[in-house]
Write a protein that holds these residues in place. Sequence first.
Motif, short mmCIF file in Angstrom:
data_model
loop_
_atom_site.label_atom_id
_atom_site.label_comp_id
_atom_site.label_asym_id
_atom_site.label_seq_id
_atom_site.Cartn_x
_atom_site.Cartn_y
_atom_site.Cartn_z
N THR A 21 2.53 9.28 -3.76
CA THR A 21 2.07 8.08 -4.47
C THR A 21 3.25 7.26 -4.98
N VAL A 22 4.22 7.95 -5.58
CA VAL A 22 5.39 7.22 -6.11
C VAL A 22 6.11 6.50 -4.99
N ILE A 23 6.33 7.22 -3.87
CA ILE A 23 7.03 6.59 -2.74
C ILE A 23 6.23 5.37 -2.24
N ALA A 24 4.90 5.57 -2.14
CA ALA A 24 4.07 4.48 -1.62
C ALA A 24 4.16 3.25 -2.54
N ALA A 51 4.59 2.77 10.89
CA ALA A 51 3.92 1.95 9.88
C ALA A 51 2.43 1.81 10.15
N ILE A 52 2.04 1.69 11.43
CA ILE A 52 0.64 1.45 11.73
C ILE A 52 -0.20 2.65 11.29
N VAL A 53 0.42 3.79 11.12
CA VAL A 53 -0.31 4.98 10.65
C VAL A 53 -0.04 5.24 9.17
N CYS A 54 1.19 5.01 8.74
CA CYS A 54 1.62 5.48 7.43
C CYS A 54 1.51 4.46 6.30
N LEU A 55 1.33 3.19 6.60
CA LEU A 55 1.15 2.24 5.51
C LEU A 55 -0.17 2.55 4.82
N PRO A 56 -0.19 2.59 3.50
CA PRO A 56 -1.43 2.96 2.81
C PRO A 56 -2.62 2.11 3.23
N ALA A 68 -3.98 -14.19 5.60
CA ALA A 68 -3.13 -13.06 5.95
C ALA A 68 -2.63 -12.37 4.69
N ALA A 69 -2.23 -13.16 3.70
CA ALA A 69 -1.68 -12.58 2.48
C ALA A 69 -2.75 -11.88 1.65
N THR A 70 -3.88 -12.55 1.43
CA THR A 70 -4.90 -11.93 0.57
C THR A 70 -5.43 -10.65 1.21
N GLY A 71 -5.65 -10.67 2.52
CA GLY A 71 -6.15 -9.47 3.17
C GLY A 71 -5.25 -8.29 2.90
N MET A 72 -3.96 -8.51 3.09
CA MET A 72 -3.02 -7.42 2.87
C MET A 72 -3.04 -6.94 1.42
N VAL A 73 -2.97 -7.90 0.50
CA VAL A 73 -2.86 -7.50 -0.92
C VAL A 73 -4.12 -6.76 -1.36
N ILE A 74 -5.27 -7.24 -0.94
CA ILE A 74 -6.52 -6.59 -1.37
C ILE A 74 -6.57 -5.14 -0.89
N VAL A 75 -6.39 -4.94 0.40
CA VAL A 75 -6.52 -3.57 0.92
C VAL A 75 -5.42 -2.68 0.37
N GLU A 76 -4.21 -3.23 0.31
CA GLU A 76 -3.08 -2.43 -0.16
C GLU A 76 -3.28 -1.99 -1.61
N THR A 77 -3.71 -2.92 -2.45
CA THR A 77 -3.85 -2.53 -3.87
C THR A 77 -5.01 -1.57 -4.06
N ILE A 78 -6.06 -1.72 -3.29
CA ILE A 78 -7.17 -0.76 -3.42
C ILE A 78 -6.69 0.63 -3.02
N ALA A 79 -5.97 0.71 -1.90
CA ALA A 79 -5.48 2.01 -1.46
C ALA A 79 -4.51 2.60 -2.49
N LEU A 80 -3.60 1.76 -2.98
CA LEU A 80 -2.62 2.28 -3.94
C LEU A 80 -3.28 2.67 -5.25
N SER A 81 -4.27 1.88 -5.68
CA SER A 81 -4.88 2.21 -6.98
C SER A 81 -5.63 3.53 -6.90
N THR A 82 -6.25 3.81 -5.74
CA THR A 82 -6.90 5.11 -5.59
C THR A 82 -5.88 6.23 -5.71
N MET A 83 -4.74 6.02 -5.07
CA MET A 83 -3.71 7.05 -5.10
C MET A 83 -3.14 7.22 -6.51
N VAL A 84 -2.83 6.12 -7.15
CA VAL A 84 -2.24 6.22 -8.49
C VAL A 84 -3.22 6.89 -9.43
N CYS A 85 -4.48 6.49 -9.35
CA CYS A 85 -5.49 7.06 -10.25
C CYS A 85 -5.66 8.55 -9.99
#
Lengths: 82, 917
Positions: free
Chosen positions: B120-123, B263-268, B347-364
Amino acid sequence: MRRPGLGAERLIGLFLIGAIGFSPPVLTLFNKAILVAGIPLLYLYLFGLWVLLVALAGIVVTQLVPTGEDKPPPPANEEGPR
Amino acid sequence: MAGWVVILASLAYLSLLFAIAYYGDRRADAGRSLIRNPAFYALSIAVYCTSWTFYGSVGRAAESGAEFLPIYLGPTLVFLLGWFMLRKMIRISKVNRITSIADFVAARYGKSQMLAGLVTVIAVVGILPYISLQLKAVSQSFSVLLAYPAVTQPNPAGSTLLLLDEALWVALLMAIFSILFGTRHIDAAEHHQGMVAAIAFESIVKLVAFLAVGLFVTFGIFGGFADLFGKAAESPAIARLFAISGAGGVSSWVMLTFLAMAAIVCLPRQFQVTVVENLNERDLKRAIWLFPAYLIAINLFVLPIAVAGLLQFDKSAVAPDTFVLSLPIAEQQPWLALLVFLGGLSAATGMVIVETIALSTMVCNDLVMPVLLRSRWFGLAQRADLTKTLLGIRRGTIIVIVLLGYLYYRLIGETYALVTIGLVSFVAAAQFAPAMVAGMFWKGGTRAGAFAGLLTGFAIWTYTLLLPSFARSGWLPLDFVEQGPFGIELLKPYALFGLAGFDAIGHATFWSIVANIGVYVGVSLLTRQDAIERIQAAQFVDVFRTGAAHETVFWRGTATLTELRDLVARFVGHERAEQAFRDYARARGINLEKAREADADLISFAERVLAGAIGAASARVMVGSVAKGEMVGIEEVMRILDEASQILQYSRQLELKSQQLEAATRELREANLRLQELDRLKDDFLSTVSHELRTPLTSIRSFSEILLDNPALDKDQRGNFIGIIAREAERLTRLINQLLDLAKLEAGRLEWQMSDFDPGPVVQDAVAAVQGLIVEKNIALESDVPPGLPFVRADKDRLTQVVINLLSNAVKFAEPANGRIWVRARAEGDYLEVSVRDNGPGIPREWQDRIFERFVQVKKRDDPKPQGTGLGLPICKQIIEFFGGRIWVASRPGHGATFSFTVPLSRAITRKLVAAA
């Protein structure tokens, strides 16, 4: 009757073609700053191979048959509690 | 262009997304999924193409030609392997209820909380530059568009007041959107179907926008590809982009391809859309070609736009990263420019939305919850309902991550081009690849190995990419980059251990990945796995063999049902918990109301439900706090497995033996019965035979004695006696002959001469043979044998014997005064049927069944002396049955008897043989 798993193996074959076709030694053959039919040779080659791979993949995926061990888990496990 | 127009368009567009997502969620709740079409799945994976692709690719192409392409060739290659690799990843995640990449790595290596935390920290640290890239792109494009109709350079980041910085507002808006659609439920294993629908829509918008500007530039400004490239070829500075130049270009080509594959596999966010949001494994089939096809389409016009930008603008006046937008502006196309802006926003919103949802699950799940659950002062263990807490943590995390991204943008953003910022994130995400990919195919990887490998790779990434970027932005002294820390040349971050010939990205990729893999494999080989690691490793690697049915149950202890139910309810909500337990009870056919103790199986189930909400590692800790007893140790696991399999084998062998024994006993008993029966039959036969033989012998002996003792007998009497002796001797001979025949028949030693022949003449011959007798007894014979009967397959002589036998019987029994015999032959189906009827006394019903047995004779009431040997009919029966026919008698006492038999026709036999072949 097609051998099960053949489709998946053909995809791996396409991967190998791509891995070699996009590798620098092969690219150097086309790495010349000249235009062919008005388009830079390198780009013509890269996009041509790319389109070819994807088109072949589109044909091969229709041959993918889930074999016995590949059966997806029952839906109950997919959905989870609601 | 007026600011309010742009803002209004942006807000309208975001509202549309919002509506799509809302509708998608409604449909999902109603059970009529909007995204059931596999195309949605493929389009949602296209969230891979962010504003990096939209604006940055052109910038990269304007700098170094074809080098923007490996970023898309890598994913194409990975998707060609998709059926082999991605499908395994999806299956593993469904079976284990994996909700994030941290969960995936942690679950593989023994559900380790430490490992989940590290991932999670690395991500988070690794992805921050990537998020800042999106903010930079949006705010750049915003300020460029605002200047319309002038073509300007964007303001440097951080130059405006905080509250006037549009990037901040964009960031907050995106955070709100993520919160609305990413954190509705708490069971994160459920799919965010509305979000996926919105992302798929965004993928279409950005593609359409990019194609529109590409077509406009190529065919609107210039006269097609040939015209455009032809003009470019005249300028050597631009024509150099047509080929990759130098050794550095080649080595970075390989590095970039590898990075993109990882990246296509490992990006959150890619893990989120490809694996977690996957509804059906079959959807992957479409994505294998549709996603790469999307990549081709969105890259088609990158080089033309870059070349056109370089031809139209002075490179120092207009940044290549903004060519996509600047070209329509320079050509006075306001609506196209607005469309491009919205495409970039997509392009930007799509990335930010999915990325933050994935990261927030991990952080939580993997950072906050473990800490909260451990801290006594928080009193979390006592609080009843934690679902609200979980949701709160996730929402807070989303805002914090987006704001951190904004901070990075303010601090660093200006120093680098878009693509370079993104590549920094790619290298960080690639650190997960060894532990993930090897973990799916190699059981030997240990937790210690994964931990050490990740830590090493991350440390090198920080040293060779992150810290230098701070230094170059002026936040750290630049000395350590240029001279090495403390002046040690070998430790220079851009030339570690003197490695030269790579750019910064390639250099960092090489060192971090080499060290990561080396340490992962090395430590794995030197350390040992504990029980749960070994179980999880086997479950990951063998997922297609074991599947969902084979659940590893290795809780030794038990828990009370109430405790377990309360625990689950606290994290996923009361209603959902109840539902889950009810489903479980129904599936297993048990009544949970009556049970007080939960068995190991139910505990495992609860753990899986919890894993969907708080991750595998935390779930294990929570269940462990309720279940008494502990996890089974490795020796015990192995012993249990060994013992169980041994006992199973023994009992299987025993069962087999006793079955064999029973079968043998049964066979013996049957054989014994048969033997006894045969013995009895033999006795009967012998006594009958001896009796039958004695009768003629007695009469021969007595008459010959009379002749011997009375030589003076008159001639008539003597003749009479000798006649009797001759007849009896003849009878005796016949009897012995028939006995021999029968014995041979029964032993199967008779020689048969089978042939195909016309049965008509055979019957006629037989009639002719008994003609003498018939005439003698004055019997009328009617023969009904049509000519041209089909051939039969039989032994001609034996068949004649049978007919003669039946005829002579009929002659014997026909009415003495007015005797009549009828002979008839017909082809019936596959058989020839021959019948011989007389008008004698008939055969009583009780005798009809036995008449074909040996020595059974129907005696005439007024004539006690037997007329035959009692072997004729049994011999007939044996012969006919050998031919494959049947013999029987029909009779009504007083009205004569009809003996009939059948013989198969040649053509029927041939047909059967042909059919069998």
